[in-house]
Design a protein around this motif. Structure first.
Motif, short mmCIF file in Angstrom:
data_model
loop_
_atom_site.label_atom_id
_atom_site.label_comp_id
_atom_site.label_asym_id
_atom_site.label_seq_id
_atom_site.Cartn_x
_atom_site.Cartn_y
_atom_site.Cartn_z
N ARG A 9 -73.19 -25.16 -72.42
CA ARG A 9 -73.39 -25.75 -71.10
C ARG A 9 -73.05 -27.23 -71.15
NH1 ARG A 9 -77.13 -21.72 -71.64
NH2 ARG A 9 -77.37 -20.29 -69.88
N ARG A 10 -72.40 -27.72 -70.12
CA ARG A 10 -71.93 -29.10 -70.12
C ARG A 10 -72.41 -29.81 -68.86
NH1 ARG A 10 -67.81 -25.56 -68.93
NH2 ARG A 10 -66.56 -25.96 -67.06
N ALA A 11 -72.21 -31.12 -68.84
CA ALA A 11 -72.57 -31.91 -67.67
C ALA A 11 -71.66 -31.51 -66.50
CB ALA A 11 -72.43 -33.39 -67.97
N PRO A 12 -72.17 -31.54 -65.27
CA PRO A 12 -71.35 -31.15 -64.11
C PRO A 12 -70.09 -32.00 -63.97
CG PRO A 12 -73.67 -31.31 -63.50
CD PRO A 12 -73.55 -31.88 -64.89
N ASP A 13 -68.96 -31.33 -63.78
CA ASP A 13 -67.71 -32.03 -63.49
C ASP A 13 -67.54 -32.11 -61.97
OD1 ASP A 13 -67.05 -29.43 -62.79
OD2 ASP A 13 -65.97 -29.06 -64.65
N ALA A 16 -68.06 -28.77 -60.14
CA ALA A 16 -69.46 -28.37 -60.04
C ALA A 16 -70.21 -29.23 -59.03
CB ALA A 16 -70.13 -28.47 -61.42
N LEU A 252 -73.35 -21.21 -61.79
CA LEU A 252 -73.35 -22.61 -62.24
C LEU A 252 -74.33 -22.82 -63.40
CD1 LEU A 252 -73.21 -24.48 -58.80
CD2 LEU A 252 -71.47 -24.57 -60.59
N ARG A 255 -73.04 -22.23 -66.90
CA ARG A 255 -71.96 -23.08 -67.39
C ARG A 255 -72.29 -24.57 -67.47
NH1 ARG A 255 -70.08 -18.55 -65.69
NH2 ARG A 255 -68.10 -17.71 -66.44
N TYR A 256 -73.31 -24.99 -66.71
CA TYR A 256 -73.64 -26.42 -66.67
C TYR A 256 -75.12 -26.63 -66.97
CZ TYR A 256 -69.12 -26.67 -64.31
OH TYR A 256 -67.78 -26.56 -64.02
N ARG A 260 -79.22 -31.30 -64.88
CA ARG A 260 -78.25 -32.13 -64.17
C ARG A 260 -77.91 -31.53 -62.80
NH1 ARG A 260 -75.41 -35.43 -67.86
NH2 ARG A 260 -76.88 -35.95 -69.54
N LEU A 261 -77.90 -30.21 -62.72
CA LEU A 261 -77.65 -29.56 -61.44
C LEU A 261 -78.83 -29.73 -60.49
CD1 LEU A 261 -76.06 -26.19 -62.65
CD2 LEU A 261 -74.84 -28.11 -61.60
#
Length: 311
Positions: A9-13, A16, A252, A255-256, A260-261
């Motif tokens: 999982r990554r920071a929202p781009d 996103a 979402l 994946r993120y 942060r979401l």
């Protein structure tokens, strides 16, 4: 035998972020859609139809993807509890919107992240709140108290009665508590290991049964008038909100980074207030605007990501 690792999982781009803003707008518009249909379809019956249609859509989606929904995996009792709480949330929302404005409901309902943080702190190991989150809850609850005071002092234009308006506001808070309780049940039980489709199906299917039965008991299982607006509103609530937006949200989350979401959740009551004013002609006082600002700041602080300590 080789295995495929799940993507980290990554920071929202930017993609996103755009999706989250869109989801918040969809959720913020929901109160307007409900309120505009209450005169045509009784509120509890409307909520039951929403859950029924959405549960059938989730069942079809899961079936098309080969996701089992009825396999015995020990989640039945938790799933039933989550469904009852989900039904309670929407009883409060739909009935509350007959007593208060969509703008006020949006603010009171979206105190849910604060109640969720408290519930996870008490019932889920590893979810202890940090100092900034405690401060955020204090700020949000101060905003909620100010909003109640505004309803008492300024009155409630939507209901024409201060007491009715305050009852509607209180139902908004109860809806937020029920929403938070649903989240805690999902996180603290075996539902945490269940598929997103099955968890959502539990909530929608059980709530459909509860809400439709309640509508029959209350004499609300009928449609006053069939209008294009009512049909569009029901379709929006069932297809766009309860089916599409929830599945996109769960996608979402795979994946993120969830924290942060979640920060974007403060946008939803902002959209809700804006849509209420622009589309329903609702008005509010400066005191309520200050209260809403406090709630939004509190939500943002509660969902603030933890800082990583450099090694």
């Amino acid at each position: 035998m080789s295995t495929t690792a799940l993507p980290a999982r990554r920071a929202p781009d930017s993609f996103a972020i755009l999706l989250m803003v869109g989801l918040c707008a969809i959720w913020g518009f929901q109160q307007v859609a409900i309120k505009s249909t209450n005169s045509a379809v009784p509120p509890v019956f409307q909520a039951g139809l929403r859950s029924l249609v959405a549960s059938l859509l989730v069942w079809g989606w899961a079936r098309s993807r080969g996701t089992p929904l009825f396999r015995d995996d020990g989640t039945l009792s938790a799933g039933l509890l989550a469904g009852v709480l989900f039904a309670a949330e929407f009883v409060c929302i739909f009935l509350g919107l007959t007593l208060t404005s969509a703008s006020r409901m949006a603010v009171f309902l979206y105190t849910a992240p604060c109640f969720t943080a408290l519930g996870l702190h008490w019932f889920v190991e590893g979810e202890r709140m940090r100092r900034i989150q405690w401060f955020g809850i204090v700020v949000a609850f101060a905003g909620m108290a100010l909003a109640f005071a505004d309803g008492f002092l300024h009155g409630n234009v939507a209901s024409g009665s201060t007491l009715k308006g305050m009852a509607g506001d209180a139902l908004g808070v109860l809806a937020g508590i029920a929403w938070a309780a649903t989240t805690v049940v999902v996180r603290a039980t075996r539902l945490a290991q269940s598929s997103a489709s099955k968890t959502l199906f539990y909530q929608l299917a059980v709530s459909a049964v509860v809400l439709l039965a309640l509508a029959v008991g209350l004499g609300q299982a009928h449609v006053e008038t069939v209008t294009p607006l009512a049909m569009m509103s029901l379709a929006y609530q069932a297809v766009v909100v309860a089916f599409v937006s929830y599945l996109v949200w769960f996608w979402l989350l795979t994946r993120y980074i969830a924290s942060r979401l979640s920060v974007f959740s403060f946008l939803t009551p902002l959209f809700g207030v804006s849509f209420g004013v622009l589309l329903l002609g609702e008005s509010f006082s400066l005191r309520f605007l200050m209260a809403a600002a406090l709630v939004l700041v509190g939500i943002a602080l509660v969902n603030a990501p933890a800082r990583r300590v450099a090694k």
